[in-house]
Design an enzyme around this catalytic site. Structure first.
Site, mmCIF file in Angstrom:
data_model
loop_
_atom_site.group_PDB
_atom_site.id
_atom_site.type_symbol
_atom_site.label_atom_id
_atom_site.label_comp_id
_atom_site.label_asym_id
_atom_site.label_seq_id
_atom_site.Cartn_x
_atom_site.Cartn_y
_atom_site.Cartn_z
ATOM 1 N N GLY A 215 60.566 23.007 63.713
ATOM 2 C CA GLY A 215 61.328 21.904 63.149
ATOM 3 C C GLY A 215 61.109 21.864 61.644
ATOM 4 N N CYS B 131 52.310 20.590 61.196
ATOM 5 C CA CYS B 131 53.432 20.397 60.278
ATOM 6 C C CYS B 131 53.387 21.498 59.231
ATOM 7 C CB CYS B 131 53.308 19.021 59.619
ATOM 8 S SG CYS B 131 54.637 18.658 58.465
ATOM 9 N N LEU B 132 54.543 22.094 58.936
ATOM 10 C CA LEU B 132 54.566 23.181 57.947
ATOM 11 C C LEU B 132 54.106 22.707 56.572
ATOM 12 C CD1 LEU B 132 57.897 25.029 58.889
ATOM 13 C CD2 LEU B 132 55.551 25.682 59.477
ATOM 14 N N GLN C 45 61.041 18.465 53.197
ATOM 15 C CA GLN C 45 60.049 19.552 53.164
ATOM 16 C C GLN C 45 60.487 20.735 52.309
ATOM 17 O OE1 GLN C 45 59.564 19.538 57.685
ATOM 18 N NE2 GLN C 45 57.510 20.063 56.987
ATOM 19 N N HIS D 29 59.082 13.740 65.302
ATOM 20 C CA HIS D 29 58.293 14.237 64.162
ATOM 21 C C HIS D 29 59.196 14.453 62.938
ATOM 22 C CE1 HIS D 29 55.030 16.902 62.357
ATOM 23 N NE2 HIS D 29 56.087 17.196 61.622
ATOM 24 N N GLU D 30 60.345 15.106 63.164
ATOM 25 C CA GLU D 30 61.256 15.396 62.047
ATOM 26 C C GLU D 30 61.926 14.124 61.533
ATOM 27 O OE1 GLU D 30 60.844 18.167 60.719
ATOM 28 O OE2 GLU D 30 59.762 18.985 62.433
ATOM 29 N N HIS E 147 59.855 12.429 59.110
ATOM 30 C CA HIS E 147 59.907 13.044 57.769
ATOM 31 C C HIS E 147 60.971 12.386 56.888
ATOM 32 C CE1 HIS E 147 57.041 16.306 57.468
ATOM 33 N NE2 HIS E 147 57.399 16.821 58.623
HETATM 34 NI NI NI Z 1 56.401 18.183 59.800
#
Ligand code: NI
Length: 184
Positions: free
Chosen positions: A45, A96-97, A50, A138-139, A142
């Site tokens: 995701g 998370c990236l 991000q 989660h996304e 963000h």
């Molecule tokens: Ni994330």
């Protein structure tokens, strides 16, 4: 095009993202770039903040999970609004990236009903559960300026503080390109 992924500590990750105007952004191109950036980092995701864009859009691709039930699930969510979260709460170790090397249990409801537009500006209202709901929640966080670490207890946050500070400085081992806010 692969964008560098914005690391923890950049204010763009804490900001509520803006609605996307239909004529303003080439969402098809952006979705393509976001998928490329996410796949390059082996993510499932990725939300627009991000990659430094404070707009309400995220992509998901659960194919790498090789979950038989989900299968090849790849989707673009534009201007999403969570209508309802329901079902039993469950814990799952999220990552998370933007926060490489940290993984922690986060508790969320198992189901989500979401209203969104796809990359062709078709409107949908759909229900998801399990891992798909988890990725969406989660996304979605963000684009609301919330990170999974914000869901942790004060105690856990204290334990992670120095690690998070190091990530913002670029003191972390990561195999994809990132932009670190406090790197000297
Ligand atoms: Ni994330």
């Amino acid at each position: 095009m692969v964008y560098p992924i914005i690391a923890y500590g950049n204010p763009v990750l804490k900001k509520k993202a803006q609605i996307i105007e239909k004529d303003g952004t080439d969402v098809k191109q952006l979705a393509e770039d976001m998928f490329e950036t996410m796949h390059n980092a082996s993510g499932i995701g990725l939300a627009a903040p991000q990659i430094g864009k404070s707009i309400r859009m995220f992509v998901a691709d659960a194919t790498p999970l090789e979950d038989e039930e989900i299968g090849e699930w790849k989707q673009v969510f534009i201007n999403p609004e969570i209508v309802e979260e329901f079902g039993d709460e469950w814990a799952f170790e999220e990552g998370c990236l933007s926060i490489p090397t940290i993984r922690e249990d986060v508790i969320r409801p198992e189901k989500v009903k979401i209203h969104y537009f796809d990359e062709n500006w078709n409107e949908h209202t759909e229900e998801f559960n399990g891992m798909q709901a988890r990725i969406i929640q989660h996304e979605y966080d963000h684009i609301e300026g919330i990170l999974f670490t914000d869901h942790l207890t004060a105690f856990k946050k204290r334990l992670l503080k120095s690690k998070l500070t190091n990530i913002s400085k670029g003191i972390v081992k990561v195999d994809y390109r990132m932009s670190f806010p406090a790197k000297k």
